[in-house]
Design an enzyme around this catalytic site. Structure first.
Site, PDB file in Angstrom:
ATOM      1  N   SER A  26      18.534  47.598 124.135  1.00 18.81           N
ATOM      2  CA  SER A  26      18.328  48.747 123.245  1.00 18.81           C
ATOM      3  C   SER A  26      17.156  48.498 122.299  1.00 18.81           C
ATOM      4  O   SER A  26      17.214  47.660 121.400  1.00 18.81           O
ATOM      5  CB  SER A  26      19.590  49.037 122.437  1.00 18.81           C
ATOM      6  OG  SER A  26      19.328  50.124 121.589  1.00 18.81           O
ATOM      7  N   HIS A  51      16.702  50.438 127.072  1.00 18.30           N
ATOM      8  CA  HIS A  51      17.559  51.549 126.605  1.00 18.30           C
ATOM      9  C   HIS A  51      16.885  52.196 125.393  1.00 18.30           C
ATOM     10  O   HIS A  51      16.586  51.537 124.404  1.00 18.30           O
ATOM     11  CB  HIS A  51      18.930  50.977 126.244  1.00 18.30           C
ATOM     12  CG  HIS A  51      19.949  51.999 125.887  1.00 18.30           C
ATOM     13  ND1 HIS A  51      20.663  52.711 126.831  1.00 18.30           N
ATOM     14  CD2 HIS A  51      20.385  52.443 124.686  1.00 18.30           C
ATOM     15  CE1 HIS A  51      21.504  53.530 126.222  1.00 18.30           C
ATOM     16  NE2 HIS A  51      21.350  53.395 124.908  1.00 18.30           N
ATOM     17  N   ASP A  53      17.166  55.034 122.622  1.00 17.71           N
ATOM     18  CA  ASP A  53      18.112  55.903 121.915  1.00 17.71           C
ATOM     19  C   ASP A  53      17.394  57.007 121.150  1.00 17.71           C
ATOM     20  O   ASP A  53      16.704  56.728 120.165  1.00 17.71           O
ATOM     21  CB  ASP A  53      18.914  55.075 120.900  1.00 17.71           C
ATOM     22  CG  ASP A  53      19.956  54.207 121.550  1.00 17.71           C
ATOM     23  OD1 ASP A  53      20.743  54.726 122.354  1.00 17.71           O
ATOM     24  OD2 ASP A  53      19.982  52.998 121.238  1.00 17.71           O
ATOM     25  N   MET A  55      17.722  60.158 118.704  1.00 18.28           N
ATOM     26  CA  MET A  55      18.674  60.765 117.757  1.00 18.28           C
ATOM     27  C   MET A  55      17.960  61.842 116.961  1.00 18.28           C
ATOM     28  O   MET A  55      16.838  61.632 116.492  1.00 18.28           O
ATOM     29  CB  MET A  55      19.180  59.695 116.795  1.00 18.28           C
ATOM     30  CG  MET A  55      19.795  58.494 117.480  1.00 18.28           C
ATOM     31  SD  MET A  55      20.311  57.289 116.274  1.00 18.28           S
ATOM     32  CE  MET A  55      20.810  55.936 117.340  1.00 18.28           C
ATOM     33  N   HIS A  84      18.800  57.590 126.348  1.00 16.33           N
ATOM     34  CA  HIS A  84      20.108  58.053 125.873  1.00 16.33           C
ATOM     35  C   HIS A  84      19.867  59.125 124.808  1.00 16.33           C
ATOM     36  O   HIS A  84      19.452  58.814 123.701  1.00 16.33           O
ATOM     37  CB  HIS A  84      20.864  56.837 125.302  1.00 16.33           C
ATOM     38  CG  HIS A  84      22.190  57.152 124.688  1.00 16.33           C
ATOM     39  ND1 HIS A  84      22.863  56.248 123.896  1.00 16.33           N
ATOM     40  CD2 HIS A  84      22.975  58.257 124.758  1.00 16.33           C
ATOM     41  CE1 HIS A  84      24.013  56.793 123.502  1.00 16.33           C
ATOM     42  NE2 HIS A  84      24.094  58.013 123.998  1.00 16.33           N
ATOM     43  N   MET A  86      20.959  61.480 122.120  1.00 14.90           N
ATOM     44  CA  MET A  86      22.022  61.835 121.162  1.00 14.90           C
ATOM     45  C   MET A  86      21.477  63.007 120.368  1.00 14.90           C
ATOM     46  O   MET A  86      21.128  62.885 119.194  1.00 14.90           O
ATOM     47  CB  MET A  86      22.342  60.628 120.275  1.00 14.90           C
ATOM     48  CG  MET A  86      23.135  59.562 121.003  1.00 14.90           C
ATOM     49  SD  MET A  86      23.113  57.977 120.169  1.00 14.90           S
ATOM     50  CE  MET A  86      21.610  57.302 120.843  1.00 14.90           C
ATOM     51  N   MET A 155      30.551  55.282 125.369  1.00 13.77           N
ATOM     52  CA  MET A 155      30.200  54.716 124.063  1.00 13.77           C
ATOM     53  C   MET A 155      31.342  53.832 123.582  1.00 13.77           C
ATOM     54  O   MET A 155      32.493  54.263 123.545  1.00 13.77           O
ATOM     55  CB  MET A 155      29.957  55.830 123.033  1.00 13.77           C
ATOM     56  CG  MET A 155      28.703  56.646 123.242  1.00 13.77           C
ATOM     57  SD  MET A 155      27.161  55.703 123.328  1.00 13.77           S
ATOM     58  CE  MET A 155      27.142  54.853 121.745  1.00 13.77           C
ATOM     59  N   ASP A 193      27.938  51.000 125.782  1.00 13.18           N
ATOM     60  CA  ASP A 193      26.910  50.961 124.745  1.00 13.18           C
ATOM     61  C   ASP A 193      27.552  50.851 123.368  1.00 13.18           C
ATOM     62  O   ASP A 193      28.274  51.753 122.947  1.00 13.18           O
ATOM     63  CB  ASP A 193      26.099  52.276 124.867  1.00 13.18           C
ATOM     64  CG  ASP A 193      24.930  52.351 123.905  1.00 13.18           C
ATOM     65  OD1 ASP A 193      24.631  51.350 123.241  1.00 13.18           O
ATOM     66  OD2 ASP A 193      24.316  53.434 123.846  1.00 13.18           O
TER      67      ASP A 193
HETATM   68  C1  DX5 Z   1      24.154  53.466 119.131  1.00  6.88           C
HETATM   69  C2  DX5 Z   1      23.176  53.288 120.234  1.00  6.88           C
HETATM   70  C3  DX5 Z   1      23.137  51.936 120.847  1.00  6.88           C
HETATM   71  C4  DX5 Z   1      22.766  50.798 119.943  1.00  6.88           C
HETATM   72  C5  DX5 Z   1      23.466  49.577 120.451  1.00  6.88           C
HETATM   73  O1  DX5 Z   1      24.291  54.819 118.851  1.00  6.88           O
HETATM   74  O2  DX5 Z   1      23.437  54.221 121.278  1.00  6.88           O
HETATM   75  O3  DX5 Z   1      22.314  51.930 122.015  1.00  6.88           O
HETATM   76  O4  DX5 Z   1      21.394  50.558 119.863  1.00  6.88           O
HETATM   77  O5  DX5 Z   1      23.247  48.531 119.569  1.00  6.88           O
HETATM   78  P1  DX5 Z   1      24.208  47.276 119.418  1.00  6.88           P
HETATM   79  O6  DX5 Z   1      24.163  46.526 120.703  1.00  6.88           O
HETATM   80  O7  DX5 Z   1      23.615  46.535 118.275  1.00  6.88           O
HETATM   81  O8  DX5 Z   1      25.592  47.805 119.119  1.00  6.88           O
HETATM   82 ZN    ZN Z   2      22.458  54.101 123.276  1.00  7.59          ZN
END
Ligand code: DX5
Ligand code: ZN
Length: 235
Positions: A26, A51, A53, A55, A84, A86, A155, A193
């Site tokens: 990530s 990965h 993310d 948001m 991913h 969100m 998740m 994740d």
């Molecule tokens: C959280 C993200 C994850 C996050 C995971 O909303 O979707 O991908 O970066 O990070 P760790 O491994 O630190 O929990």
């Molecule tokens: Zn994620």
């Protein structure tokens, strides 16, 4: 002579076949000022996927990065880009994320976009399609979509932030989804994740997950390659 066929083995081992475990790092946990170095480090450490993310500050209480950053990363690496989303209305953006370099797009079943329409839109882009579920959404919610998906993203924390603790009650959800995948004769990947490290990854792989997202654990590890190997190792 083969004593068991793959389906029999799947029933025995709870996995749809001998799936390869993959590590998706990530980038939320990477040093944003040194992204290029971080990419090289991930490549040298044998990370399978990156990965990414996204948001929007509405679907989750955080804002991360988006299309231009993804396009920049695409130019700089050959790693598989595991995006991913969100965001509230993923349907509106899947084409642009695909055009900016996504190889896999996950979107949330809890988003406001129509689930089947969004799955079809991602498939039309020629990108791997994944459906993500928040901790409060039951396993059964994804069952009807399984034949159209490459991957389910479970998740294991509330989406929004890295560095949270793994929710162990998500193990049962993974187990149920893997069971359903096996019953349907599919080989859908299950990605997990949130809070994934050497210990929690063993638990969740045993339940049937095979794609391990990890941010904090990988980026804080003294040796990223070794940490990734730990996540990937067969149980
Ligand atoms: C959280 C993200 C994850 C996050 C995971 O909303 O979707 O991908 O970066 O990070 P760790 O491994 O630190 O929990
Ligand atoms: Zn994620």
């Amino acid at each position: 002579m083969k004593i068991y066929n793959d389906t029999a083995l799947a029933v025995l081992f709870g996995r749809s076949d001998f799936m390869k475990n993959l590590v998706s790092a990530s980038v939320l946990s990477a040093d944003m000022l040194n992204l290029e170095n971080e990419l090289r480090k991930m490549e040298k450490s044998g990370i399978d996927m990156l990965h990414f993310d996204v948001m929007d500050g509405v679907f989750v209480n955080n804002i991360s990065f988006g299309l231009p950053v993804l396009a920049g990363i695409k130019k700089a690496t050959d790693m598989t880009l595991d995006v991913h989303l969100m965001i509230t209305d993923p349907l509106k953006y899947v084409k642009r994320f695909a055009d900016s370099g996504a190889d896999i797009i996950s979107f949330h079943i809890e988003s406001e976009s129509d689930t089947m329409e969004t799955i079809n839109a991602i498939r039309e882009c020629g990108v791997k399609t994944a459906l993500a579920v928040k901790p409060g959404t039951p396993a059964e919610a994804v069952y009807e979509y399984l034949p159209y998906l490459d991957m389910v993203l479970v998740m294991t924390v509330e989406p929004g932030f890295g560095g949270q603790s793994f929710m162990s009650d998500m193990t049962e959800k993974v187990r149920l989804i893997r069971k359903k995948i096996t019953e349907l004769g599919l080989s859908t990947d299950i990605e997990v994740d949130g809070g994934i490290d050497a210990v929690t990854s063993a638990v969740i792989k045993e339940a049937g997950a095979n794609v391990l997202v990890s941010g904090s654990y990988l980026f804080k590890a003294p040796d990223m390659a070794q940490a990734a190997e730990k996540l990937r190792e067969d149980i």
